[in-house]
Design a protein around this motif. Structure first.
Motif, PDB file in Angstrom:
ATOM      1  N   SER A  80       0.782  -1.277   0.030  1.00 18.95           N
ATOM      2  CA  SER A  80      -0.006   0.096   0.065  1.00 18.95           C
ATOM      3  C   SER A  80       0.891   1.231  -0.105  1.00 18.95           C
ATOM      4  N   GLU A  81       0.355   2.251  -0.336  1.00 18.47           N
ATOM      5  CA  GLU A  81       0.842   3.497  -0.440  1.00 18.47           C
ATOM      6  C   GLU A  81       1.446   4.025   0.971  1.00 18.47           C
ATOM      7  N   ARG A  82       0.321   3.699   1.919  1.00 16.54           N
ATOM      8  CA  ARG A  82       0.805   3.901   3.354  1.00 16.54           C
ATOM      9  C   ARG A  82       2.166   3.229   3.865  1.00 16.54           C
ATOM     10  N   SER A  83       2.252   1.971   3.390  1.00 15.74           N
ATOM     11  CA  SER A  83       3.307   0.976   3.794  1.00 15.74           C
ATOM     12  C   SER A  83       4.555   1.552   3.139  1.00 15.74           C
ATOM     13  N   ARG A  84       4.592   1.974   1.776  1.00 15.39           N
ATOM     14  CA  ARG A  84       5.743   2.635   1.286  1.00 15.39           C
ATOM     15  C   ARG A  84       6.162   3.665   1.837  1.00 15.39           C
ATOM     16  N   ASP A  85       5.207   4.555   2.296  1.00 16.55           N
ATOM     17  CA  ASP A  85       5.561   5.984   3.029  1.00 16.55           C
ATOM     18  C   ASP A  85       6.221   5.791   4.236  1.00 16.55           C
ATOM     19  N   LEU A  86       5.583   4.702   4.997  1.00 14.62           N
ATOM     20  CA  LEU A  86       6.353   4.297   6.422  1.00 14.62           C
ATOM     21  C   LEU A  86       7.730   3.670   5.953  1.00 14.62           C
ATOM     22  N   LEU A  87       7.799   3.034   5.194  1.00 16.39           N
ATOM     23  CA  LEU A  87       9.081   2.378   4.820  1.00 16.39           C
ATOM     24  C   LEU A  87      10.312   3.570   4.363  1.00 16.39           C
ATOM     25  N   ALA A  88       9.815   4.327   3.915  1.00 17.82           N
ATOM     26  CA  ALA A  88      10.619   5.579   3.362  1.00 17.82           C
ATOM     27  C   ALA A  88      10.941   6.202   4.595  1.00 17.82           C
ATOM     28  N   GLN A  89      10.066   6.665   5.488  1.00 15.19           N
ATOM     29  CA  GLN A  89      10.304   7.236   6.799  1.00 15.19           C
ATOM     30  C   GLN A  89      11.284   6.374   7.520  1.00 15.19           C
ATOM     31  N   LEU A  90      10.843   5.410   7.596  1.00 11.42           N
ATOM     32  CA  LEU A  90      11.838   4.237   8.438  1.00 11.42           C
ATOM     33  C   LEU A  90      13.376   4.340   7.978  1.00 11.42           C
ATOM     34  N   GLU A  91      13.336   4.346   6.742  1.00 12.62           N
ATOM     35  CA  GLU A  91      14.757   4.377   6.134  1.00 12.62           C
ATOM     36  C   GLU A  91      15.513   5.648   6.520  1.00 12.62           C
ATOM     37  N   THR A  92      14.682   7.021   6.541  1.00 16.63           N
ATOM     38  CA  THR A  92      15.249   8.108   6.813  1.00 16.63           C
ATOM     39  C   THR A  92      15.479   8.046   8.519  1.00 16.63           C
ATOM     40  N   ALA A  93      14.607   7.507   9.308  1.00 17.11           N
ATOM     41  CA  ALA A  93      14.976   7.606  10.603  1.00 17.11           C
ATOM     42  C   ALA A  93      16.101   6.621  10.969  1.00 17.11           C
ATOM     43  N   ARG A  94      16.393   5.506  10.412  1.00 17.92           N
ATOM     44  CA  ARG A  94      17.419   4.743  10.430  1.00 17.92           C
ATOM     45  C   ARG A  94      18.687   5.471  10.077  1.00 17.92           C
ATOM     46  N   ALA A  95      18.702   6.049   8.857  1.00 15.25           N
ATOM     47  CA  ALA A  95      19.942   6.990   8.480  1.00 15.25           C
ATOM     48  C   ALA A  95      20.206   8.119   9.528  1.00 15.25           C
ATOM     49  N   ALA A  96      18.993   8.792  10.165  1.00 11.07           N
ATOM     50  CA  ALA A  96      19.356   9.495  11.272  1.00 11.07           C
ATOM     51  C   ALA A  96      19.945   9.116  12.572  1.00 11.07           C
ATOM     52  N   LEU A  97      19.412   7.793  12.763  1.00 11.86           N
ATOM     53  CA  LEU A  97      19.957   7.126  14.077  1.00 11.86           C
ATOM     54  C   LEU A  97      21.403   6.938  13.752  1.00 11.86           C
ATOM     55  N   TRP A  98      21.610   6.256  12.436  1.00 14.29           N
ATOM     56  CA  TRP A  98      23.173   6.129  12.227  1.00 14.29           C
ATOM     57  C   TRP A  98      24.270   7.691  12.342  1.00 14.29           C
ATOM     58  N   ALA A  99      23.554   8.720  11.852  1.00 11.97           N
ATOM     59  CA  ALA A  99      24.270   9.800  11.816  1.00 11.97           C
ATOM     60  C   ALA A  99      24.380  10.395  13.236  1.00 11.97           C
ATOM     61  N   GLN A 100      23.378  10.074  13.986  1.00 10.16           N
ATOM     62  CA  GLN A 100      23.373  10.363  15.646  1.00 10.16           C
ATOM     63  C   GLN A 100      24.470   9.480  16.213  1.00 10.16           C
ATOM     64  N   LEU A 101      24.308   8.315  15.922  1.00 13.46           N
ATOM     65  CA  LEU A 101      25.505   7.489  16.721  1.00 13.46           C
ATOM     66  C   LEU A 101      26.732   7.881  16.273  1.00 13.46           C
ATOM     67  N   THR A 102      26.877   8.143  14.923  1.00 12.65           N
ATOM     68  CA  THR A 102      28.390   8.392  14.495  1.00 12.65           C
ATOM     69  C   THR A 102      28.696   9.686  15.029  1.00 12.65           C
ATOM     70  N   LYS A 103      27.841  10.719  15.386  1.00 15.35           N
ATOM     71  CA  LYS A 103      28.106  12.017  15.989  1.00 15.35           C
ATOM     72  C   LYS A 103      28.195  11.719  17.455  1.00 15.35           C
ATOM     73  N   ASP A 104      27.598  11.118  18.076  1.00 12.35           N
ATOM     74  CA  ASP A 104      27.704  11.172  19.663  1.00 12.35           C
ATOM     75  C   ASP A 104      28.235   9.790  20.390  1.00 12.35           C
ATOM     76  N   PHE A 105      28.807   8.859  19.541  1.00 11.57           N
ATOM     77  CA  PHE A 105      29.329   7.748  20.050  1.00 11.57           C
ATOM     78  C   PHE A 105      30.474   7.813  20.992  1.00 11.57           C
ATOM     79  N   GLY A 106      31.369   9.199  20.625  1.00  9.51           N
ATOM     80  CA  GLY A 106      32.479   9.292  21.508  1.00  9.51           C
ATOM     81  C   GLY A 106      32.117   9.724  22.939  1.00  9.51           C
ATOM     82  N   LEU A 107      30.625  10.461  23.063  1.00  9.99           N
ATOM     83  CA  LEU A 107      30.102  10.630  24.243  1.00  9.99           C
ATOM     84  C   LEU A 107      29.381   9.730  25.300  1.00  9.99           C
ATOM     85  N   LEU A 108      29.029   8.507  24.556  1.00 11.31           N
ATOM     86  CA  LEU A 108      28.449   7.266  25.093  1.00 11.31           C
ATOM     87  C   LEU A 108      29.334   6.547  25.624  1.00 11.31           C
ATOM     88  N   ASP A 109      28.956   6.001  27.078  1.00 10.97           N
ATOM     89  CA  ASP A 109      30.087   5.090  27.381  1.00 10.97           C
ATOM     90  C   ASP A 109      30.140   3.718  26.546  1.00 10.97           C
TER      91      ASP A 109
END
Length: 163
Positions: A80-109
């Motif tokens: 469905s269109e809704r599923s494709r939209d959610l998958l695209a949002q999840l891919e964006t969220a995964r990319a944002a998570l990876w970017a945030q982890l890369t940026k803040d990994f040194g501050l995390l224990d």
């Protein structure tokens, strides 16, 4: 020289030497106190930065959790269109998570960083399954994702009750 003047000079020398020793002690004590205060200030600021980094990463994880749950409700896949939209949002969220982890990994224990990376790996595996039309419910990927999420929740600092 008279004994009176001799005793007076000796008394002044004795008191002067004591005052000099007290001054040297006060100097070194104040230096040690300033060093302690500086270390405490650095520790406090580092703690604030680490807490902020953890919350930024946790915020990205929450967005991913929400989107995975929405996809599970939708049934996953690209039907469905809704599923494709959610998958695209999840891919964006995964990319944002990876970017945030890369940026803040040194501050995390080490423990929080390892848990966040474990979550990222489980999320990626779940994303692949959902994007192919499968479901994570009851599967190994869902268990891994839940385990990683619980590990991260355990690392969150406890919230004080409001007054």
């Amino acid at each position: 020289m008279e004994p009176f003047w001799e005793k007076l000079i000796l008394m002044f020398l004795d008191k002067g030497l004591l005052a000099l020793m007290a001054g040297v002690f006060a100097y070194f004590a104040s230096r040690a106190l300033e060093r302690y205060r500086r270390n405490q200030a650095v520790t406090l600021e580092l703690g604030k930065a680490r807490a902020a980094a953890f919350l930024r990463v946790r915020s990205c994880l929450g967005a991913c959790d929400f989107l995975v749950a929405c996809l599970e409700v939708e049934g996953g896949g690209v039907d469905s269109e809704r599923s494709r939209d959610l998958l695209a949002q999840l891919e964006t969220a995964r990319a944002a998570l990876w970017a945030q982890l890369t940026k803040d990994f040194g501050l995390l224990d080490d423990e929080a960083g390892a848990a966040a990376l474990k979550y990222q790996r489980a999320l990626t595996a779940g994303y692949v399954i959902i994007s192919k039309g499968g479901s994570m419910r009851g599967g190994r990927e869902e268990a891994e994702l839940d385990e990683a999420r619980q590990e991260l929740e355990r690392l969150l600092p406890p919230l004080r009750p409001s007054d």
